[in-house]
Design an enzyme around this catalytic site. Structure first.
Site, PDB file in Angstrom:
ATOM      1  N   GLY A   1       0.848  -1.197   0.000  1.00 51.12           N
ATOM      2  CA  GLY A   1       0.000   0.000   0.000  1.00 51.12           C
ATOM      3  C   GLY A   1       0.885   1.251   0.000  1.00 51.12           C
ATOM      4  O   GLY A   1       2.114   1.156   0.046  1.00 51.12           O
ATOM      5  N   GLN A   2       0.254   2.408  -0.055  1.00 53.69           N
ATOM      6  CA  GLN A   2       1.034   3.669  -0.046  1.00 53.69           C
ATOM      7  C   GLN A   2       1.940   3.718   1.185  1.00 53.69           C
ATOM      8  O   GLN A   2       3.142   3.964   1.089  1.00 53.69           O
ATOM      9  CB  GLN A   2       0.099   4.879   0.006  1.00 53.69           C
ATOM     10  CG  GLN A   2      -0.828   5.032  -1.174  1.00 53.69           C
ATOM     11  CD  GLN A   2      -1.532   6.385  -1.126  1.00 53.69           C
ATOM     12  OE1 GLN A   2      -1.011   7.367  -1.649  1.00 53.69           O
ATOM     13  NE2 GLN A   2      -2.693   6.460  -0.512  1.00 53.69           N
ATOM     14  N   VAL A   3       1.351   3.472   2.345  1.00 63.58           N
ATOM     15  CA  VAL A   3       2.125   3.540   3.597  1.00 63.58           C
ATOM     16  C   VAL A   3       3.008   2.297   3.736  1.00 63.58           C
ATOM     17  O   VAL A   3       4.176   2.390   4.134  1.00 63.58           O
ATOM     18  CB  VAL A   3       1.172   3.708   4.806  1.00 63.58           C
ATOM     19  CG1 VAL A   3       1.930   3.632   6.122  1.00 63.58           C
ATOM     20  CG2 VAL A   3       0.436   5.048   4.709  1.00 63.58           C
TER      21      VAL A   3
ATOM     22  N   ASP B   1       2.275  -9.264   1.859  1.00 65.11           N
ATOM     23  CA  ASP B   1       1.073  -8.718   1.236  1.00 65.11           C
ATOM     24  C   ASP B   1      -0.026  -9.758   1.384  1.00 65.11           C
ATOM     25  O   ASP B   1       0.143 -10.742   2.109  1.00 65.11           O
ATOM     26  CB  ASP B   1       1.321  -8.333  -0.234  1.00 65.11           C
ATOM     27  CG  ASP B   1       1.755  -9.507  -1.079  1.00 65.11           C
ATOM     28  OD1 ASP B   1       1.566 -10.671  -0.641  1.00 65.11           O
ATOM     29  OD2 ASP B   1       2.287  -9.288  -2.176  1.00 65.11           O
TER      30      ASP B   1
ATOM     31  N   ASP C   1      -3.199 -12.337   4.593  1.00 67.49           N
ATOM     32  CA  ASP C   1      -4.553 -12.086   4.088  1.00 67.49           C
ATOM     33  C   ASP C   1      -5.459 -11.569   5.203  1.00 67.49           C
ATOM     34  O   ASP C   1      -5.843 -12.316   6.106  1.00 67.49           O
ATOM     35  CB  ASP C   1      -5.118 -13.385   3.490  1.00 67.49           C
ATOM     36  CG  ASP C   1      -6.480 -13.175   2.850  1.00 67.49           C
ATOM     37  OD1 ASP C   1      -7.052 -12.072   2.997  1.00 67.49           O
ATOM     38  OD2 ASP C   1      -6.966 -14.124   2.210  1.00 67.49           O
TER      39      ASP C   1
ATOM     40  N   TYR D   1      -2.917   1.968  11.764  1.00 67.39           N
ATOM     41  CA  TYR D   1      -3.271   3.286  11.224  1.00 67.39           C
ATOM     42  C   TYR D   1      -4.779   3.448  11.187  1.00 67.39           C
ATOM     43  O   TYR D   1      -5.509   2.526  10.832  1.00 67.39           O
ATOM     44  CB  TYR D   1      -2.666   3.472   9.826  1.00 67.39           C
ATOM     45  CG  TYR D   1      -1.177   3.339   9.890  1.00 67.39           C
ATOM     46  CD1 TYR D   1      -0.386   4.415  10.290  1.00 67.39           C
ATOM     47  CD2 TYR D   1      -0.556   2.110   9.663  1.00 67.39           C
ATOM     48  CE1 TYR D   1       0.986   4.279  10.430  1.00 67.39           C
ATOM     49  CE2 TYR D   1       0.814   1.959   9.793  1.00 67.39           C
ATOM     50  CZ  TYR D   1       1.582   3.050  10.185  1.00 67.39           C
ATOM     51  OH  TYR D   1       2.934   2.907  10.340  1.00 67.39           O
TER      52      TYR D   1
ATOM     53  N   THR E   1      -7.952   6.896  10.974  1.00 67.63           N
ATOM     54  CA  THR E   1      -8.345   7.963  10.055  1.00 67.63           C
ATOM     55  C   THR E   1      -9.091   9.125  10.714  1.00 67.63           C
ATOM     56  O   THR E   1      -9.716   8.946  11.777  1.00 67.63           O
ATOM     57  CB  THR E   1      -9.248   7.338   8.962  1.00 67.63           C
ATOM     58  OG1 THR E   1      -9.896   8.349   8.223  1.00 67.63           O
ATOM     59  CG2 THR E   1     -10.347   6.448   9.553  1.00 67.63           C
TER      60      THR E   1
ATOM     61  N   TYR F   1     -16.938   2.957   6.256  1.00 63.40           N
ATOM     62  CA  TYR F   1     -15.475   2.846   6.386  1.00 63.40           C
ATOM     63  C   TYR F   1     -15.029   3.383   7.756  1.00 63.40           C
ATOM     64  O   TYR F   1     -14.286   2.717   8.485  1.00 63.40           O
ATOM     65  CB  TYR F   1     -14.803   3.614   5.248  1.00 63.40           C
ATOM     66  CG  TYR F   1     -13.335   3.899   5.439  1.00 63.40           C
ATOM     67  CD1 TYR F   1     -12.383   2.908   5.244  1.00 63.40           C
ATOM     68  CD2 TYR F   1     -12.896   5.171   5.813  1.00 63.40           C
ATOM     69  CE1 TYR F   1     -11.022   3.183   5.406  1.00 63.40           C
ATOM     70  CE2 TYR F   1     -11.546   5.451   5.975  1.00 63.40           C
ATOM     71  CZ  TYR F   1     -10.621   4.461   5.774  1.00 63.40           C
ATOM     72  OH  TYR F   1      -9.287   4.733   5.950  1.00 63.40           O
TER      73      TYR F   1
ATOM     74  N   LYS G   1     -13.249   1.430  10.955  1.00 62.19           N
ATOM     75  CA  LYS G   1     -11.953   1.857  11.497  1.00 62.19           C
ATOM     76  C   LYS G   1     -12.061   2.120  13.004  1.00 62.19           C
ATOM     77  O   LYS G   1     -11.148   1.806  13.765  1.00 62.19           O
ATOM     78  CB  LYS G   1     -11.427   3.096  10.764  1.00 62.19           C
ATOM     79  CG  LYS G   1     -11.101   2.892   9.294  1.00 62.19           C
ATOM     80  CD  LYS G   1      -9.967   1.913   9.027  1.00 62.19           C
ATOM     81  CE  LYS G   1      -8.609   2.474   9.355  1.00 62.19           C
ATOM     82  NZ  LYS G   1      -7.509   1.515   8.933  1.00 62.19           N
TER      83      LYS G   1
HETATM   84  P1  NDP Z   1      -3.723   1.729   0.445  1.00 65.47           P
HETATM   85  O1  NDP Z   1      -5.104   1.549  -0.071  1.00 65.47           O
HETATM   86  O2  NDP Z   1      -2.683   2.359  -0.407  1.00 65.47           O
HETATM   87  O3  NDP Z   1      -3.139   0.338   0.901  1.00 65.47           O
HETATM   88  C1  NDP Z   1      -3.903  -0.585   1.603  1.00 65.47           C
HETATM   89  C2  NDP Z   1      -3.196  -1.906   1.524  1.00 65.47           C
HETATM   90  O4  NDP Z   1      -4.030  -2.851   2.185  1.00 65.47           O
HETATM   91  C3  NDP Z   1      -2.986  -2.401   0.091  1.00 65.47           C
HETATM   92  O5  NDP Z   1      -1.651  -2.831  -0.063  1.00 65.47           O
HETATM   93  C4  NDP Z   1      -3.935  -3.577  -0.010  1.00 65.47           C
HETATM   94  O6  NDP Z   1      -3.450  -4.652  -0.748  1.00 65.47           O
HETATM   95  C5  NDP Z   1      -4.000  -4.019   1.436  1.00 65.47           C
HETATM   96  N1  NDP Z   1      -5.168  -4.845   1.634  1.00 65.47           N
HETATM   97  C6  NDP Z   1      -6.459  -4.567   1.379  1.00 65.47           C
HETATM   98  N2  NDP Z   1      -7.228  -5.636   1.641  1.00 65.47           N
HETATM   99  C7  NDP Z   1      -6.383  -6.617   2.074  1.00 65.47           C
HETATM  100  C8  NDP Z   1      -6.556  -7.947   2.476  1.00 65.47           C
HETATM  101  N3  NDP Z   1      -7.750  -8.514   2.481  1.00 65.47           N
HETATM  102  N4  NDP Z   1      -5.479  -8.662   2.852  1.00 65.47           N
HETATM  103  C9  NDP Z   1      -4.246  -8.093   2.821  1.00 65.47           C
HETATM  104  N5  NDP Z   1      -4.013  -6.847   2.426  1.00 65.47           N
HETATM  105  C10 NDP Z   1      -5.074  -6.110   2.063  1.00 65.47           C
HETATM  106  O7  NDP Z   1      -3.873   2.513   1.816  1.00 65.47           O
HETATM  107  P2  NDP Z   1      -2.902   3.570   2.500  1.00 65.47           P
HETATM  108  O8  NDP Z   1      -1.512   3.069   2.480  1.00 65.47           O
HETATM  109  O9  NDP Z   1      -3.209   4.899   1.949  1.00 65.47           O
HETATM  110  O10 NDP Z   1      -3.489   3.544   3.983  1.00 65.47           O
HETATM  111  C11 NDP Z   1      -2.741   3.091   5.101  1.00 65.47           C
HETATM  112  C12 NDP Z   1      -3.558   3.285   6.345  1.00 65.47           C
HETATM  113  O11 NDP Z   1      -3.910   4.649   6.514  1.00 65.47           O
HETATM  114  C13 NDP Z   1      -4.880   2.517   6.373  1.00 65.47           C
HETATM  115  O12 NDP Z   1      -5.100   2.013   7.655  1.00 65.47           O
HETATM  116  C14 NDP Z   1      -5.924   3.572   6.055  1.00 65.47           C
HETATM  117  O13 NDP Z   1      -7.176   3.239   6.619  1.00 65.47           O
HETATM  118  C15 NDP Z   1      -5.305   4.788   6.697  1.00 65.47           C
HETATM  119  N6  NDP Z   1      -5.715   6.053   6.115  1.00 65.47           N
HETATM  120  C16 NDP Z   1      -5.573   6.276   4.776  1.00 65.47           C
HETATM  121  C17 NDP Z   1      -5.969   7.471   4.215  1.00 65.47           C
HETATM  122  C18 NDP Z   1      -5.818   7.738   2.744  1.00 65.47           C
HETATM  123  O14 NDP Z   1      -6.093   8.877   2.321  1.00 65.47           O
HETATM  124  N7  NDP Z   1      -5.358   6.781   1.934  1.00 65.47           N
HETATM  125  C19 NDP Z   1      -6.556   8.546   5.044  1.00 65.47           C
HETATM  126  C20 NDP Z   1      -6.646   8.207   6.445  1.00 65.47           C
HETATM  127  C21 NDP Z   1      -6.231   7.009   6.942  1.00 65.47           C
HETATM  128  P3  NDP Z   1      -3.560  -4.719  -2.350  1.00 65.47           P
HETATM  129  O15 NDP Z   1      -2.536  -3.758  -2.838  1.00 65.47           O
HETATM  130  O16 NDP Z   1      -3.233  -6.146  -2.656  1.00 65.47           O
HETATM  131  O17 NDP Z   1      -4.966  -4.353  -2.662  1.00 65.47           O
END
Ligand code: NDP
Length: 297
Positions: free
Chosen positions: A10-12, A30, A40, A103, A105, A129, A133
Site C-alpha cells: 500500500g502507499q504507507v 502482502d 490475508d 493506522y 483515520t 469505512y 476503522k
Molecule cells: P492503500 O489503499 O494504499 O493500501 C492498503 C493496503 O491494504 C494495500 O496494499 C492492499 O493490498 C492491502 N489490503 C487490502 N485488503 C487486504 C486484504 N484482504 N489482505 C491483505 N491486504 C489487504 O492505503 P494507505 O496506504 O493509503 O493507507 C494506510 C492506512 O492509513 C490505512 O489504515 C488507512 O485506513 C489509513 N488512512 C488512509 C488514508 C488515505 O487517504 N489513503 C486517510 C486516512 C487514513 P492490495 O494492494 O493487494 O490491494
C-alpha cells in the site's frame, strides 16, 4: 528487533518497507503471504496464527480496506479487514507481547466545527469505512496489547492511487476543473507517516507509557481546492505543461458520493510532537517533494 509488516504494497506499507529496515529484521507480507505465513486480512485466524508463529517484537499493520465509497455496499468485507482481523492481530500481539502499530483515520470523527480534533474528542463516524476503522481501534485497545494507533488523513505517495496524482493527470487533460472547497484537512505523505512510525517504535518499545492513540498528520491545513491549486502551481514550477486554465471551487453538495465525507478533517498533532519530541512539517513541504520525485522521472 523482529518486525512483521502487513500490507507491504500500500502507499504507507511501501514506505514502511524502507523506513523500518534500519530497525531490524523486517518480514513484509502482502495479501498473498510468504513461506507458509498469511498476510490475508480477510482471514482473522490465519493472521493470528502467523503472529503466533513469527513471534515478532512489533507488528505494523498497513493493510486496510480503503475503498471508502465501496464500503457502503461491501460492509462485511470492510468489517472483516478493518475490524475482525485487526482484533485477531491485536489479540495475538497481546499473547506474544508484541507492540501493535496500526493506522486509523480522520473519518472516525463527525467533521463538525472549525477546530482541530484532539485524540480524546468524541468518536462519531459518518460512513461505513469510518465505522469499521473505529471498531478496529476499539478492538486493539480492548485486547490489552501495547499499541500505537496513528490517525492520519489525505494520504498521498508517489506509488499508489491518490488525489494528488489524479489531479496531476486531470490538469494535463482538461482546461477546466471543479474541486471541493468546503472540506478542510492536511495532506500527509506516506513517507512522513513511515518515518514517524520508525521513530516512534523504538521509543515506545523503551517506554510502554507511550502506547496510545496519536494524530499523525502534516502541519497546516487546506481544502481539496487549495491542495489542488498548490499542486498545479508547483507542477508548473517543475516545468510540467498543464492544460488547466480555470479551477472552480465547489461545495460538497454539488459532488454527491455514496459515503458522506466530513467537512472538518483537521487533526491536532501536538500530542505526537510532544510525546515523541518530533516535528511534523507543513503539508506543502511533502507535496513539493513528491512532485519533484514524480516530475523528474
Ligand atoms: P492503500 O489503499 O494504499 O493500501 C492498503 C493496503 O491494504 C494495500 O496494499 C492492499 O493490498 C492491502 N489490503 C487490502 N485488503 C487486504 C486484504 N484482504 N489482505 C491483505 N491486504 C489487504 O492505503 P494507505 O496506504 O493509503 O493507507 C494506510 C492506512 O492509513 C490505512 O489504515 C488507512 O485506513 C489509513 N488512512 C488512509 C488514508 C488515505 O487517504 N489513503 C486517510 C486516512 C487514513 P492490495 O494492494 O493487494 O490491494
Amino acid at each position: 528487533m523482529k518486525i512483521l509488516l502487513l500490507g507491504k504494497n500500500g502507499q504507507v506499507g511501501w514506505e514502511l518497507q524502507r523506513a523500518l529496515a534500519p530497525l531490524g529484521d523486517v518480514i513484509a507480507l502482502d495479501r498473498h503471504g510468504l513461506a507458509g505465513l498469511s498476510g490475508d486480512m480477510t482471514q482473522p485466524q490465519a493472521i493470528y496464527n502467523t503472529i503466533m508463529t513469527v513471534k515478532p517484537d512489533v507488528v505494523v499493520n498497513a493493510a486496510a480496506y480503503t475503498a471508502v465509497d465501496l464500503a457502503e455496499t461491501e460492509q462485511d468485507q470492510a468489517d472483516l479487514v478493518n475490524h475482525q482481523t485487526v482484533k485477531a492481530a491485536a489479540e495475538a500481539c497481546q499473547q506474544v507481547n508484541a507492540l501493535f502499530v496500526h493506522y486509523s483515520t480522520d473519518y472516525v470523527f463527525d467533521g463538525l466545527g472549525q477546530t482541530s480534533f484532539l485524540e480524546t474528542d468524541r468518536i462519531a463516524p459518518l460512513n461505513v469505512y469510518g465505522q469499521t476503522k473505529v471498531q478496529g481501534e476499539q478492538a486493539i485497545i480492548a485486547s490489552g496489547c501495547d499499541y500505537l494507533i496513528f490517525r492520519t488523513s489525505w494520504v498521498y505517495a508517489a506509488r499508489g492511487k491518490n488525489f494528488l496524482k489524479t489531479m496531476l493527470n486531470l490538469a494535463q487533460q482538461r482546461e477546466e476543473l471543479s474541486i471541493i472547497d468546503d472540506q478542510v484537512g492536511a495532506p500527509t505523505s506516506a513517507e512522513l507517516i513511515a518515518d514517524i512510525t520508525a521513530q516512534a517504535i523504538p521509543q515506545t518499545a523503551a517506554d510502554s507509557m507511550k502506547t496510545g492513540v496519536y494524530h499523525l498528520v502534516a502541519s497546516g491545513e487546506t481544502s481539496w481546492f487549495g491542495y489542488a491549486n498548490y499542486v498545479f502551481e508547483q507542477a508548473r514550477v517543475f516545468g510540467l505543461e498543464l492544460a488547466v486554465q480555470k479551477v472552480n471551487p465547489i461545495p460538497t453538495m454539488t459532488y454527491p458520493t455514496p459515503a458522506t465525507r466530513p467537512h472538518n478533517s483537521r487533526l491536532n498533532n501536538q500530542k505526537l510532537q510532544q510525546t515523541f519530541r518530533l516535528n511534523l512539517p507543513h503539508w506543502q513541504e511533502g507535496v513539493k517533494r513528491i512532485l519533484a520525485e514524480l516530475l523528474s522521472k
